[in-house]
Scaffold this motif. Structure first.
Motif, PDB file in Angstrom:
ATOM      1  N   GLU A 153     -84.329 -21.701 -97.280  1.00 12.22           N
ATOM      2  CA  GLU A 153     -83.754 -21.076 -96.095  1.00 12.22           C
ATOM      3  C   GLU A 153     -84.558 -21.373 -94.835  1.00 12.22           C
ATOM      4  O   GLU A 153     -83.985 -21.547 -93.758  1.00 12.22           O
ATOM      5  N   ILE A 154     -85.879 -21.431 -94.950  1.00 13.33           N
ATOM      6  CA  ILE A 154     -86.709 -21.627 -93.753  1.00 13.33           C
ATOM      7  C   ILE A 154     -87.117 -23.083 -93.561  1.00 13.33           C
ATOM      8  O   ILE A 154     -87.871 -23.400 -92.638  1.00 13.33           O
ATOM      9  N   GLY A 155     -86.639 -23.977 -94.419  1.00  7.03           N
ATOM     10  CA  GLY A 155     -86.889 -25.403 -94.223  1.00  7.03           C
ATOM     11  C   GLY A 155     -88.238 -25.893 -94.690  1.00  7.03           C
ATOM     12  O   GLY A 155     -88.702 -26.946 -94.214  1.00  7.03           O
ATOM     13  N   LEU A 156     -88.868 -25.189 -95.621  1.00  2.28           N
ATOM     14  CA  LEU A 156     -90.172 -25.618 -96.127  1.00  2.28           C
ATOM     15  C   LEU A 156     -90.098 -26.196 -97.531  1.00  2.28           C
ATOM     16  O   LEU A 156     -91.134 -26.535 -98.111  1.00  2.28           O
ATOM     17  N   TYR A 157     -88.893 -26.312 -98.066  1.00  2.84           N
ATOM     18  CA  TYR A 157     -88.760 -26.852 -99.421  1.00  2.84           C
ATOM     19  C   TYR A 157     -89.176 -28.322 -99.447  1.00  2.84           C
ATOM     20  O   TYR A 157     -88.898 -29.081 -98.524  1.00  2.84           O
ATOM     21  N   ASN A 158     -89.869 -28.707-100.517  1.00  3.64           N
ATOM     22  CA  ASN A 158     -90.366 -30.073-100.711  1.00  3.64           C
ATOM     23  C   ASN A 158     -91.420 -30.447 -99.675  1.00  3.64           C
ATOM     24  O   ASN A 158     -91.524 -31.597 -99.252  1.00  3.64           O
ATOM     25  N   THR A 159     -92.219 -29.474 -99.266  1.00  3.79           N
ATOM     26  CA  THR A 159     -93.345 -29.725 -98.371  1.00  3.79           C
ATOM     27  C   THR A 159     -94.612 -29.145 -98.990  1.00  3.79           C
ATOM     28  O   THR A 159     -94.560 -28.130 -99.698  1.00  3.79           O
ATOM     29  N   ARG A 160     -95.704 -29.796 -98.718  1.00  7.54           N
ATOM     30  CA  ARG A 160     -96.984 -29.288 -99.219  1.00  7.54           C
ATOM     31  C   ARG A 160     -97.326 -27.936 -98.620  1.00  7.54           C
ATOM     32  O   ARG A 160     -98.008 -27.122 -99.247  1.00  7.54           O
ATOM     33  N   LEU A 161     -96.865 -27.689 -97.393  1.00 13.85           N
ATOM     34  CA  LEU A 161     -97.162 -26.414 -96.734  1.00 13.85           C
ATOM     35  C   LEU A 161     -96.592 -25.242 -97.510  1.00 13.85           C
ATOM     36  O   LEU A 161     -97.225 -24.175 -97.588  1.00 13.85           O
ATOM     37  N   SER A 162     -95.418 -25.405 -98.096  1.00 16.27           N
ATOM     38  CA  SER A 162     -94.824 -24.307 -98.862  1.00 16.27           C
ATOM     39  C   SER A 162     -95.701 -23.930-100.053  1.00 16.27           C
ATOM     40  O   SER A 162     -95.922 -22.737-100.326  1.00 16.27           O
ATOM     41  N   VAL A 163     -96.223 -24.933-100.769  1.00 11.63           N
ATOM     42  CA  VAL A 163     -97.084 -24.650-101.923  1.00 11.63           C
ATOM     43  C   VAL A 163     -98.405 -24.046-101.469  1.00 11.63           C
ATOM     44  O   VAL A 163     -98.947 -23.149-102.132  1.00 11.63           O
ATOM     45  N   ILE A 164     -98.933 -24.505-100.344  1.00  6.45           N
ATOM     46  CA  ILE A 164    -100.180 -23.944 -99.823  1.00  6.45           C
ATOM     47  C   ILE A 164    -100.006 -22.468 -99.486  1.00  6.45           C
ATOM     48  O   ILE A 164    -100.849 -21.626 -99.824  1.00  6.45           O
ATOM     49  N   ILE A 165     -98.904 -22.123 -98.825  1.00  3.21           N
ATOM     50  CA  ILE A 165     -98.653 -20.722 -98.469  1.00  3.21           C
ATOM     51  C   ILE A 165     -98.498 -19.861 -99.723  1.00  3.21           C
ATOM     52  O   ILE A 165     -99.065 -18.758 -99.826  1.00  3.21           O
ATOM     53  N   ILE A 166     -97.732 -20.358-100.687  1.00  2.00           N
ATOM     54  CA  ILE A 166     -97.477 -19.574-101.907  1.00  2.00           C
ATOM     55  C   ILE A 166     -98.775 -19.294-102.652  1.00  2.00           C
ATOM     56  O   ILE A 166     -99.065 -18.142-103.021  1.00  2.00           O
ATOM     57  N   PHE A 167     -99.572 -20.323-102.875  1.00  2.00           N
ATOM     58  CA  PHE A 167    -100.786 -20.127-103.661  1.00  2.00           C
ATOM     59  C   PHE A 167    -101.869 -19.398-102.868  1.00  2.00           C
ATOM     60  O   PHE A 167    -102.730 -18.745-103.466  1.00  2.00           O
ATOM     61  N   THR A 168    -101.855 -19.496-101.556  1.00  2.00           N
ATOM     62  CA  THR A 168    -102.795 -18.706-100.764  1.00  2.00           C
ATOM     63  C   THR A 168    -102.538 -17.219-100.957  1.00  2.00           C
ATOM     64  O   THR A 168    -103.465 -16.417-101.135  1.00  2.00           O
ATOM     65  N   VAL A 169    -101.262 -16.842-100.963  1.00  2.00           N
ATOM     66  CA  VAL A 169    -100.912 -15.434-101.181  1.00  2.00           C
ATOM     67  C   VAL A 169    -101.258 -15.006-102.610  1.00  2.00           C
ATOM     68  O   VAL A 169    -101.818 -13.915-102.830  1.00  2.00           O
ATOM     69  N   ILE A 170    -100.942 -15.863-103.589  1.00  2.00           N
ATOM     70  CA  ILE A 170    -101.202 -15.507-104.983  1.00  2.00           C
ATOM     71  C   ILE A 170    -102.702 -15.368-105.238  1.00  2.00           C
ATOM     72  O   ILE A 170    -103.159 -14.380-105.845  1.00  2.00           O
ATOM     73  N   GLN A 171    -103.485 -16.339-104.792  1.00  2.00           N
ATOM     74  CA  GLN A 171    -104.930 -16.286-105.044  1.00  2.00           C
ATOM     75  C   GLN A 171    -105.601 -15.174-104.250  1.00  2.00           C
ATOM     76  O   GLN A 171    -106.537 -14.533-104.744  1.00  2.00           O
ATOM     77  N   SER A 172    -105.147 -14.942-103.025  1.00  2.00           N
ATOM     78  CA  SER A 172    -105.771 -13.888-102.222  1.00  2.00           C
ATOM     79  C   SER A 172    -105.475 -12.497-102.773  1.00  2.00           C
ATOM     80  O   SER A 172    -106.213 -11.551-102.469  1.00  2.00           O
ATOM     81  N   ALA A 173    -104.407 -12.347-103.565  1.00  2.00           N
ATOM     82  CA  ALA A 173    -104.158 -11.045-104.194  1.00  2.00           C
ATOM     83  C   ALA A 173    -105.292 -10.686-105.139  1.00  2.00           C
ATOM     84  O   ALA A 173    -105.809  -9.556-105.125  1.00  2.00           O
ATOM     85  N   PHE A 174    -105.710 -11.673-105.954  1.00  2.00           N
ATOM     86  CA  PHE A 174    -106.852 -11.424-106.844  1.00  2.00           C
ATOM     87  C   PHE A 174    -108.144 -11.279-106.044  1.00  2.00           C
ATOM     88  O   PHE A 174    -108.972 -10.402-106.332  1.00  2.00           O
ATOM     89  N   GLY A 175    -108.334 -12.142-105.047  1.00  2.00           N
ATOM     90  CA  GLY A 175    -109.559 -12.071-104.242  1.00  2.00           C
ATOM     91  C   GLY A 175    -109.678 -10.751-103.502  1.00  2.00           C
ATOM     92  O   GLY A 175    -110.779 -10.199-103.383  1.00  2.00           O
ATOM     93  N   THR A 176    -108.562 -10.244-102.987  1.00  2.00           N
ATOM     94  CA  THR A 176    -108.600  -8.962-102.279  1.00  2.00           C
ATOM     95  C   THR A 176    -108.986  -7.835-103.217  1.00  2.00           C
ATOM     96  O   THR A 176    -109.804  -6.964-102.871  1.00  2.00           O
TER      97      THR A 176
END
Length: 297
Positions: A153-176
């Motif tokens: 929907e936001i035009g980030l599909y098939n971009t490295r930025l989408s994976v970076i955002i997703i895993f930043t949120v996932i990893q920061s949940a544990f880090g927080t």
């Protein structure tokens, strides 16, 4: 002339020191533990030995003798085939870029969130920390469709930025969750002394809190990098072009529905393993110091 000791003199006469017990002779339990640890380490190395053996084996040798046979020749075509077919330098750059970005951003986001929760004493802190813990426990299979839909929907599909955002949120949940627990036990005297000296919140964060948490943050950085490097499901769904895919996805592309080139797959696994091993060897002392510092605290 004999010297007679009085009862008082006998009371203060120092006893001879006991001989120090040799740490190498502490009983059979020490050697049993060392033997079990050694056997466990060897058992963990067995798959890597098979991978190394079959990486330099020709398809003919593999089909004739199986995975346990010794190769009749030093076969390197599998390495060259994997390097060229999957365009390994591009996949290596994608994996390094995504894993490195997630490691740095995840640590920064975790530090800021934990500072607000552990030291800032946000209202409802326990509920928020529990929410982060719950989010970290969710399986990726339950998240993949919402992530796919939002990225489209936001035009980030098939971009490295989408994976970076997703895993930043996932990893920061544990880090927080981890850092908030650590910061909740931070000495209040240091914070009060910094406040009396006129330090603001940002000054306290970067001049007081950050230096004390540097070993823990280094450990999180290493873990975030390795965890993101090994991720497969989300990159497989979110990255569909060869120019954006990562190394684990490239390895999966070698396997077909009815045919798998086992020597080439082992050769690709060997090449793909080298960067992660080198990264761990470079930062192993940092990891050891961080774990030791956390244990001392």
């Amino acid at each position: 002339m004999a010297v007679t000791l009085t009862p008082a003199d006998r009371a203060v006469t120092p006893r001879p020191p006991r001989p120090a017990r040799d740490r190498h002779h502490r009983g059979a339990s020490r050697w049993i533990v060392l033997t079990l640890v050694t056997l466990g380490a060897l058992a963990m190395l067995v798959p890597f030995a098979f991978m190394l053996l079959n990486a330099f084996k020709s398809p003919g040798d593999y089909s004739t003798g199986g995975p346990l046979s010794w190769p009749s020749e030093f076969y390197t075509k599998g390495l060259r085939t994997y390097w060229t077919e999957v365009d390994f330098p591009v996949k290596l750059w994608n994996s390094a870029l995504i894993a490195g970005s997630v490691a740095v951003l995840g640590v920064v986001v975790s530090l800021l969130n934990a500072y607000a929760l552990g030291i800032g004493r946000v209202r409802g802190r326990l509920w928020i920390v529990g929410l982060f813990l719950l989010a970290n426990m969710l399986p990726q299979e339950s998240l993949i469709y919402p992530l796919y839909y939002v990225a489209k929907e936001i035009g980030l599909y098939n971009t490295r930025l989408s994976v970076i955002i997703i895993f930043t949120v996932i990893q920061s949940a544990f880090g927080t969750y981890l850092l908030a627990s650590v910061m909740s036990t931070f000495p209040r005297s240091l914070l009060e002394a910094a406040a009396l000296d006129g330090a603001g919140r940002w000054t306290v964060l970067w001049r007081v809190v950050f230096p004390n948490l540097r070993p823990t943050l280094a450990v999180l950085l290493i873990f975030f990098f390795i965890w993101t490097w090994n991720e497969f499901l989300i990159p497989l769904v979110m990255l569909i072009d060869n120019s954006t895919q990562t190394i684990p996805v490239a390895l999966a592309s070698l396997q077909g529905d009815r045919l798998m080139d086992a020597p080439t797959t082992n050769a690709g696994s060997l090449i793909s393993l080298v960067p992660a091993v080198l990264f761990f060897l470079i930062f192993q002392r940092t990891l050891a110091r961080g774990i030791t510092a956390g244990a001392e605290k």
